[in-house]
Design an enzyme around this catalytic site. Structure first.
Site, PDB file in Angstrom:
ATOM      1  N   ARG A 118     -89.195  28.203  21.619  1.00 50.66           N
ATOM      2  CA  ARG A 118     -89.990  27.369  20.932  1.00 50.66           C
ATOM      3  C   ARG A 118     -89.924  26.001  21.497  1.00 50.66           C
ATOM      4  NH1 ARG A 118     -87.908  27.659  16.018  1.00 50.66           N
ATOM      5  NH2 ARG A 118     -87.315  25.578  16.168  1.00 50.66           N
TER       6      ARG A 118
ATOM      7  N   TYR B 100    -113.837  13.585  18.249  1.00 47.64           N
ATOM      8  CA  TYR B 100    -113.905  15.071  18.126  1.00 47.64           C
ATOM      9  C   TYR B 100    -113.545  15.366  16.598  1.00 47.64           C
ATOM     10  CZ  TYR B 100    -112.781  20.020  18.515  1.00 47.64           C
ATOM     11  OH  TYR B 100    -112.732  21.181  18.634  1.00 47.64           O
TER      12      TYR B 100
ATOM     13  N   ASP C 120    -108.024  10.094  24.364  1.00 49.46           N
ATOM     14  CA  ASP C 120    -108.413  11.569  24.603  1.00 49.46           C
ATOM     15  C   ASP C 120    -109.334  11.733  25.961  1.00 49.46           C
ATOM     16  OD1 ASP C 120    -109.884  14.162  24.525  1.00 49.46           O
ATOM     17  OD2 ASP C 120    -109.683  14.299  22.442  1.00 49.46           O
TER      18      ASP C 120
ATOM     19  N   LYS D 249    -110.976  22.988  27.953  1.00 48.40           N
ATOM     20  CA  LYS D 249    -112.184  22.582  28.674  1.00 48.40           C
ATOM     21  C   LYS D 249    -111.887  22.785  30.278  1.00 48.40           C
ATOM     22  CE  LYS D 249    -113.081  22.120  24.349  1.00 48.40           C
ATOM     23  NZ  LYS D 249    -112.942  20.856  23.495  1.00 48.40           N
TER      24      LYS D 249
HETATM   25  C1  LIG Z   1    -112.470  20.443  22.430  1.00 49.18           C
HETATM   26  C2  LIG Z   1    -111.725  19.189  21.994  1.00 49.18           C
HETATM   27  C3  LIG Z   1    -110.716  18.887  21.394  1.00 49.18           C
HETATM   28  C4  LIG Z   1    -109.741  20.006  20.593  1.00 49.18           C
HETATM   29  O1  LIG Z   1    -109.281  20.944  21.480  1.00 49.18           O
HETATM   30  P1  LIG Z   1    -108.784  22.424  21.208  1.00 49.18           P
HETATM   31  O2  LIG Z   1    -108.456  22.914  22.503  1.00 49.18           O
HETATM   32  O3  LIG Z   1    -110.137  22.985  20.688  1.00 49.18           O
HETATM   33  O4  LIG Z   1    -107.984  22.498  20.081  1.00 49.18           O
HETATM   34  C5  LIG Z   1    -110.280  17.833  21.314  1.00 49.18           C
HETATM   35  N1  LIG Z   1    -110.894  16.481  21.875  1.00 49.18           N
HETATM   36  C6  LIG Z   1    -111.823  16.902  22.712  1.00 49.18           C
HETATM   37  C7  LIG Z   1    -112.645  15.514  23.155  1.00 49.18           C
HETATM   38  C8  LIG Z   1    -112.359  18.216  22.735  1.00 49.18           C
HETATM   39  O5  LIG Z   1    -113.631  18.168  23.410  1.00 49.18           O
END
Ligand SMILES: *Cc1c(COP(=O)(O)O)cnc(C)c1O
Length: 412
Positions: free
Chosen positions: A71, A125, A201, A226
């Site tokens: 963990r 997001y 982000d 992604k």
């Molecule tokens: C998909 C996404 C997230 C969240 O990510 P997860 O892997 O689904 O938890 C956060 N920020 C952006 C810009 C995203 O496209």
């Protein structure tokens, strides 16, 4: 200079750093270590490992990583974190998480306290927005939204909001790709006495076309679900930091919450890193060709894509901040929701699904899916109309994709 000191380029480092084949019985690629707990060579070593884990002692140079319990950390996370860091120039280190959201949540909880504020760009997001509104605010953290690209708004929020702990910027904004000037946001944060952390982000254009540490960011966040993983088959995330002192509380909270990514998923994601630049460059080439054709199509009212920006300020930010336009764009169809739904019904190669960044092309209708919780005012502010369709272009042959879209537009 010895061999190990010659600086390598990111595409090389991603394959060579952090992995010692002798620790994987000579295997040329990392093995998977599924163990939940690690054997100590001596009681003294166990005592030392716990001192290191708790931060009561600092690792000496040449001292190995203390493995205790999965963990906290495990070999596949360690290898992956060492190999992802060079992809984001300026990163001192990386922490891997079991989703993008858990990276964002863990980083924010680690650096915010009740009574403090978070300034954040909108649209952001959906999960991030819900976390701020439904979790942070009831816990006593004030959320201050600022429209993406609104430099005066960021400046005002950072001049007038007391006790700001974090500035969170998502750029470009989804789904219209409006850009926020990272250097400007970082400068507005840096002049404050409380020096809020600037978190970015970077899921949409990183780690190939945008490098936030170069523009003053303290923390770079990713949904690795992604582009980094790239095949729409795993959920993961990263928080990278420039300063190990900023990483320490995030790491400690990750250890408490258990938001680290499991060994098998780390191993899969690790194998995807060396091709992220190849995949992103190819899908971006495809997106550019398709955008140029769709922008001239009689059923298309407008295309949102960085190479199509008209606003002088947006063009300036794009050129200063990005090395490529990426593979996501949005198209406003004439004919509103009905035209958008008919288009989605008739695409054959592209799939109607949310998410992005995979080798396969996806399309969706933001107003009724990813952004469906918005108020009318939020839709207007974010530029999300009834006829808007979002595209995440993959690595198929672009001519087949364009033919698919043109065929579907005939029905729209
Ligand atoms: C998909 C996404 C997230 C969240 O990510 P997860 O892997 O689904 O938890 C956060 N920020 C952006 C810009 C995203 O496209």
């Amino acid at each position: 200079m010895s061999d190990t000191e010659i600086p390598l380029h990111p595409p090389t480092e991603v394959l060579t750093r952090g992995f010692d084949p002798t620790l994987s019985v000579g295997s040329a690629r990392p093995a998977v270590f599924r163990s939940s707990t690690y054997v100590f060579p001596s009681p003294e070593a166990a005592e030392r490992a716990f001192d290191l884990m708790a931060g009561r002692a600092q690792r000496e140079s040449g001292e190995g990583v203390a493995l205790v319990y999965s963990r906290f950390n495990h070999p596949n996370a360690e290898i992956l974190e060492d190999q992802v860091a060079p992809l984001e120039p300026g990163a001192a280190g990386a922490l891997v998480f079991n989703s993008g959201m858990s990276a964002i949540v863990t980083a924010l909880f680690a650096h915010l306290r009740p009574g403090r504020a978070i300034v954040y760009t909108v649209p952001i997001y959906g999960g991030t927005q819900k976390f701020v509104q439904n979790v942070l605010e009831p816990w006593g953290v004030r959320g201050v939204p600022v429209r993406a690209g609104d430099a005066a708004g960021i400046e005002r929020a950072l001049r007038e909001t007391p006790d700001v702990g974090v500035v969170l910027v998502e750029t470009p904004a989804n789904p219209t790709l409006t850009m926020t000037d990272l250097r400007h946001a970082a400068q507005c944060a840096a002049v404050r006495a409380d020096r809020p952390l600037v978190m970015v982000d970077n899921t949409l254009l990183g780690p190939v076309f945008q490098h936030p540490f170069r523009h003053g960011a303290d923390v770079v966040l990713y949904s690795a679900t992604k582009y980094l993983s790239g095949f729409s088959d795993l959920i993961g995330g990263f928080a990278l930091t420039r300063d190990p002192a900023v990483a320490a509380p995030i790491r400690a909270l990750r250890g408490l919450l258990g938001t680290i990514l499991q060994p098998d998923e780390c191993w899969i994601l690790n194998g995807r890193l060396p091709t992220v630049a190849l995949r992103m460059r190819q899908s971006t080439k495809n997106a550019r060709m398709i955008v140029e054709a769709l922008a001239r199509h009689p059923k298309v009212a407008r295309v949102h894509y960085p190479s199509q920006f008209r606003d002088a300020e947006q063009v300036r930010i794009r050129d200063a901040q990005c090395q490529g336009a990426g593979a996501m764009f949005s198209v406003e169809l004439k004919g509103g929701k009905r035209a958008a739904f008919d288009f989605l019904r008739h695409v054959r190669i592209a799939r109607d699904a949310v998410s992005l960044g995979g080798v396969e092309t996806l399309v969706c209708h933001p107003k009724t899916t990813t952004h469906s919780g918005f108020t009318d005012a939020e839709f207007a502010q974010a530029g999300i109309t009834d006829g808007l369709v979002r595209f995440s272009i993959g690595v198929e042959d672009w001519r087949d994709l364009l033919a698919d879209f043109e065929r579907a537009l005939e029905q729209a």
